[in-house]
Design a protein around this motif. Structure first.
Motif, short mmCIF file in Angstrom:
data_model
loop_
_atom_site.label_atom_id
_atom_site.label_comp_id
_atom_site.label_asym_id
_atom_site.label_seq_id
_atom_site.Cartn_x
_atom_site.Cartn_y
_atom_site.Cartn_z
N GLN A 279 61.48 34.23 -105.23
CA GLN A 279 61.00 34.39 -104.47
C GLN A 279 60.61 33.63 -103.30
O GLN A 279 60.43 34.26 -102.15
N LEU A 280 60.67 32.66 -103.43
CA LEU A 280 60.78 30.77 -102.59
C LEU A 280 62.13 31.66 -101.77
O LEU A 280 61.84 31.88 -100.48
N GLU A 281 62.99 32.33 -101.98
CA GLU A 281 64.51 32.51 -100.39
C GLU A 281 64.11 33.90 -100.09
O GLU A 281 64.01 33.62 -98.86
N GLN A 282 62.82 34.68 -100.56
CA GLN A 282 62.79 36.08 -100.41
C GLN A 282 61.38 35.09 -98.83
O GLN A 282 61.38 35.59 -97.80
N TRP A 283 60.46 34.51 -99.32
CA TRP A 283 59.41 34.60 -97.77
C TRP A 283 60.49 33.41 -97.04
O TRP A 283 59.98 33.87 -96.29
N VAL A 284 60.66 32.53 -97.41
CA VAL A 284 61.40 30.91 -96.22
C VAL A 284 62.20 32.20 -96.43
O VAL A 284 62.94 31.33 -94.79
N ILE A 285 63.65 32.62 -96.70
CA ILE A 285 65.18 33.37 -95.78
C ILE A 285 65.29 33.93 -95.63
O ILE A 285 65.14 34.79 -94.41
N ASP A 286 64.42 35.22 -95.84
CA ASP A 286 64.65 36.74 -95.35
C ASP A 286 63.34 36.96 -94.41
O ASP A 286 63.48 37.62 -93.87
N GLU A 287 62.59 36.34 -94.51
CA GLU A 287 61.23 37.00 -94.16
C GLU A 287 61.17 35.88 -92.69
O GLU A 287 60.36 35.73 -91.75
N GLY A 288 61.63 35.04 -92.86
CA GLY A 288 61.80 33.35 -91.83
C GLY A 288 60.51 32.94 -92.16
O GLY A 288 60.68 32.19 -90.93
N GLN A 289 59.84 32.37 -93.33
CA GLN A 289 58.28 32.30 -92.96
C GLN A 289 59.01 30.59 -92.78
O GLN A 289 59.23 29.62 -93.79
N ALA A 290 58.11 29.72 -91.69
CA ALA A 290 58.27 28.18 -92.29
C ALA A 290 57.83 27.78 -92.65
O ALA A 290 56.98 28.06 -93.39
N ALA A 291 59.02 26.81 -93.84
CA ALA A 291 58.81 25.83 -95.18
C ALA A 291 58.74 24.56 -94.63
O ALA A 291 59.37 24.23 -93.91
N HIS A 292 58.43 23.75 -95.85
CA HIS A 292 58.44 22.63 -96.39
C HIS A 292 58.36 22.37 -97.72
O HIS A 292 57.03 23.08 -97.84
N SER A 314 70.03 26.08 -104.75
CA SER A 314 71.09 25.73 -103.44
C SER A 314 70.26 26.39 -101.94
O SER A 314 71.43 26.32 -100.85
N ARG A 315 70.77 27.71 -102.14
CA ARG A 315 70.37 29.05 -101.05
C ARG A 315 69.42 27.96 -100.22
O ARG A 315 69.12 27.84 -98.98
N LEU A 316 67.86 28.24 -100.81
CA LEU A 316 66.88 28.13 -100.39
C LEU A 316 66.88 26.69 -99.92
O LEU A 316 66.48 25.70 -98.47
N LEU A 317 67.85 25.27 -100.51
CA LEU A 317 67.57 23.54 -100.15
C LEU A 317 68.46 23.68 -98.52
O LEU A 317 68.24 23.24 -97.45
N ALA A 318 69.89 24.42 -98.15
CA ALA A 318 70.55 24.48 -97.20
C ALA A 318 69.79 25.00 -96.30
O ALA A 318 69.92 24.23 -94.90
N HIS A 319 68.77 26.23 -96.69
CA HIS A 319 68.07 26.92 -95.20
C HIS A 319 67.37 26.01 -95.03
O HIS A 319 67.32 25.74 -93.05
N LEU A 320 66.66 25.07 -95.82
CA LEU A 320 65.24 24.59 -95.79
C LEU A 320 66.17 22.99 -94.76
O LEU A 320 65.00 22.60 -93.27
N GLY A 321 67.21 22.52 -95.37
CA GLY A 321 67.31 21.07 -94.56
C GLY A 321 66.98 19.79 -94.87
O GLY A 321 65.58 20.04 -95.09
N LYS A 322 67.46 18.69 -95.19
CA LYS A 322 67.01 17.46 -95.05
C LYS A 322 65.87 17.17 -94.65
O LYS A 322 64.93 16.80 -95.07
N GLN A 323 65.80 17.73 -93.34
CA GLN A 323 64.38 17.45 -92.29
C GLN A 323 62.95 17.84 -92.70
O GLN A 323 62.17 16.99 -92.30
N ASN A 324 63.35 18.92 -93.53
CA ASN A 324 61.93 20.07 -94.45
C ASN A 324 61.56 19.10 -95.83
O ASN A 324 61.17 20.20 -96.42
N ILE A 325 62.46 18.50 -96.20
CA ILE A 325 62.63 18.05 -97.57
C ILE A 325 61.43 16.29 -97.35
O ILE A 325 61.99 15.59 -97.01
N GLN A 326 60.33 16.60 -98.18
CA GLN A 326 59.99 15.07 -98.71
C GLN A 326 59.75 14.87 -100.04
O GLN A 326 58.95 15.73 -101.10
N VAL A 327 59.77 13.58 -100.10
CA VAL A 327 60.00 13.16 -101.50
C VAL A 327 58.49 12.13 -101.21
O VAL A 327 59.00 11.53 -100.69
#
Length: 376
Positions: A279-292, A314-327
Motif C-alpha cells: 500500500q505504501l509503495e503504491q501511494w508514494v512510488i506508483d502514484e507519486g504522492q509527496a510523503a514524509h 527498502s524500496r520505499l526508503l530508497a524512494h523517500l531518501g534520508k531527507q524525508n525521514i524524521q527520527v
C-alpha cells in the motif's frame, strides 16, 4: 589449519507477515495467508547477505545445511559451496528446523549453528540445541526480541568470519525471547523468556534484548509530538511508524493509532490504519504522492529500520531518501544506547549505506541532536 564447520539453518517463511501487516509468521495458516496477500520470502536473501561476508575465508570453511530454502538457496545466492545434509519433503515447518539443527550438531559436530529467522525460529533452535553449542541468529523475522541475533545480516557474517579466522573465542549466554502474536496483532507486547543459548560475544554486532514498556516521561513525549505536528505540511502523506513515541504524535493529532503497526495521515486526518508495504509503495512510488516518514528508535537495540516495521520496505526508503525521514526519540532513550549508533537493517545493503552518517533526531520541542547511524 583445521576447517571451520558451519551449520546453516534458514527458516524460509520467516518474516513473511511483516510486509503485509500480519505482525508475524508463526504457524502454517499465518504463513499461507501472508503468501496469499502477496508477501515474498526474504529470509533466504538475508541469510545470503550474511554468507557474502564469508567469501574471503571460504577456503577455511565447510558449510553444512539443508536443501532449497533451508540453506542451499542462500549459499547459491552468496556464491559459496555447501554440503546438503538434510532434505525437506514439503513446506518448511518448525520440525524441519529442529531436525536440521539436530543433524548438524549430532552428526556433523558443527562449530557454530548460524540460523536465519525470527524469535519463533530461535525458540525452535533452542528446543533441540545442546547447552554448550554456540549459535548465532541472522535477523529475518518480524519479531526480533531475542538477544541471540546479530544486529543485521552482514553483522552476523562478520562475526562468523572472525570466528573462522580465530579472532573471537569468547561466548556468552543470551536470552531467547518471544511474544504472543495474537496479542501483538491487537497492540499488546506480551514477551516471555524461554531460556538462553550460547552466542559469540561481540557487542558491536550482537543486539541487546529489546526494552519493554511505554515511555514514562509523558511531558517529553508531548513536547516531541508538538514539534512534529507543528512541522506538518498540507497535502503531504505522513507515514507514522510503530512505537509509543510515534503514538504520542497521533495522540497530539487526536487520531487513533496502531501501536505496533504503521498508519498514514494527511491534512490532519487518518487516511489508513495498519497499512502494508505494498500500500505504501503504491501511494508514494506508483502514484507519486509527496510523503514524509516519522519513526522512532527501538529501546535497548537502537534500530530504526528492520525491527517490527518491515512495512517500511527498502524500496520505499530508497524512494523517500534520508531527507524525508524524521527520527524522534527522547534523550533518555538515546542515553540508554551508551554512545552506540542508531542501526538500519532494511534488507538492502545499498539502502542501508545511503542512510548511514549523521542524522538529526527530534528530542523535544524545537530540540534536536545529531546521532550517528550505522549499518553494521
Amino acid at each position: 589449519m583445521s576447517t571451520f564447520r558451519l551449520g546453516l539453518v534458514v527458516n524460509p517463511l520467516a518474516g513473511l507477515g511483516g510486509s503485509v501487516a500480519l505482525k508475524g509468521s508463526d504457524g502454517a495458516e499465518t504463513a499461507a495467508l501472508a503468501q496469499q496477500l502477496g508477501a515474498e520470502a526474504k529470509a533466504p536473501q538475508r541469510a545470503a547477505y550474511a554468507l557474502q561476508e564469508l567469501r574471503e575465508v571460504a577456503d577455511q570453511l565447510t558449510i553444512y545445511t539443508g536443501s532449497a530454502g533451508l540453506g542451499a538457496q542462500s549459499c547459491e545466492l552468496a556464491g559459496l559451496d555447501c554440503e546438503v545434509v538434510y532434505h525437506q519433503h514439503s513446506i518448511s515447518t518448525a520440525a524441519d528446523t529442529q531436525a536440521l539443527v539436530q543433524c548438524l550438531c549430532e552428526q556433523h559436530q558443527v562449530d557454530l549453528v548460524l540460523f536465519a529467522g525470527g524469535d519463533g525460529t530461535a525458540r525452535d533452535v533452542y528446543a533441540v540445541v545442546a547447552e554448550d553449542q554456540p549459535v548465532l541468529g541472522v535477523p529475518a523475522g518480524v519479531k526480533i526480541h531475542s538477544g541471540v541475533y546479530a544486529v543485521s545480516p552482514r553483522a552476523a557474517g562478520k562475526v562468523v568470519a572472525q570466528l573462522v579466522r580465530g579472532e573471537l573465542a569468547t561466548v556468552t549466554h543470551a536470552d531467547v525471547m518471544d511474544i504472543d502474536e495474537v496479542a501483538f496483532r491487537q497492540g499488546t507486547v506480551r514477551a516471555k523468556r524461554y531460556g538462553e543459548m550460547l552466542v559469540p560475544e561481540e557487542l558491536r554486532f550482537v543486539q541487546a534484548v529489546k526494552m519493554g514498556g511505554r515511555e514514562s516521561d509523558e511531558m517529553v513525549l508531548a513536547d516531541i509530538a508538538a514539534d512534529v505536528v507543528e512541522r506538518m505540511e498540507d497535502d503531504v502523506l505522513y507515514i507514522m511508524g510503530s512505537g509509543s513515541t510515534v503514538a504520542a504524535v497521533m495522540d497530539e493529532l487526536g487520531l487513533p493509532n496502531t501501536l505496533l503497526g504503521v498508519d498514514v495521515v494527511k491534512n490532519g486526518e487518518l487516511v489508513a490504519a495498519d497499512v502494508t508495504a505494498r500500500q505504501l509503495e503504491q501511494w508514494v512510488i506508483d502514484e507519486g504522492q509527496a510523503a514524509h516518514l516519522i519513526v522512532t528508535v527501538i529501546g535497548g537495540q537502537g534500530h530504526i529500520f528492520g525491527r517490527g516495521n518491515q512495512q517500511l520496505s527498502s524500496r520505499l526508503l530508497a524512494h523517500l531518501g534520508k531527507q524525508n525521514i524524521q527520527v524522534i526519540a527522547t534523550k533518555r532513550k538515546l542515553q540508554h544506547l551508551e554512545g552506540k549508533p542508531l542501526l538500519v537493517d532494511s534488507g538492502d545493503p545499498m539502502v542501508d549505506d545511503s542512510l548511514c552518517g549523521l542524522m538529526r533526531v527530534t528530542t523535544g520541542y524545537h530540540d534536536e541532536v545529531f546521532v550517528q547511524v550505522d549499518a553494521p
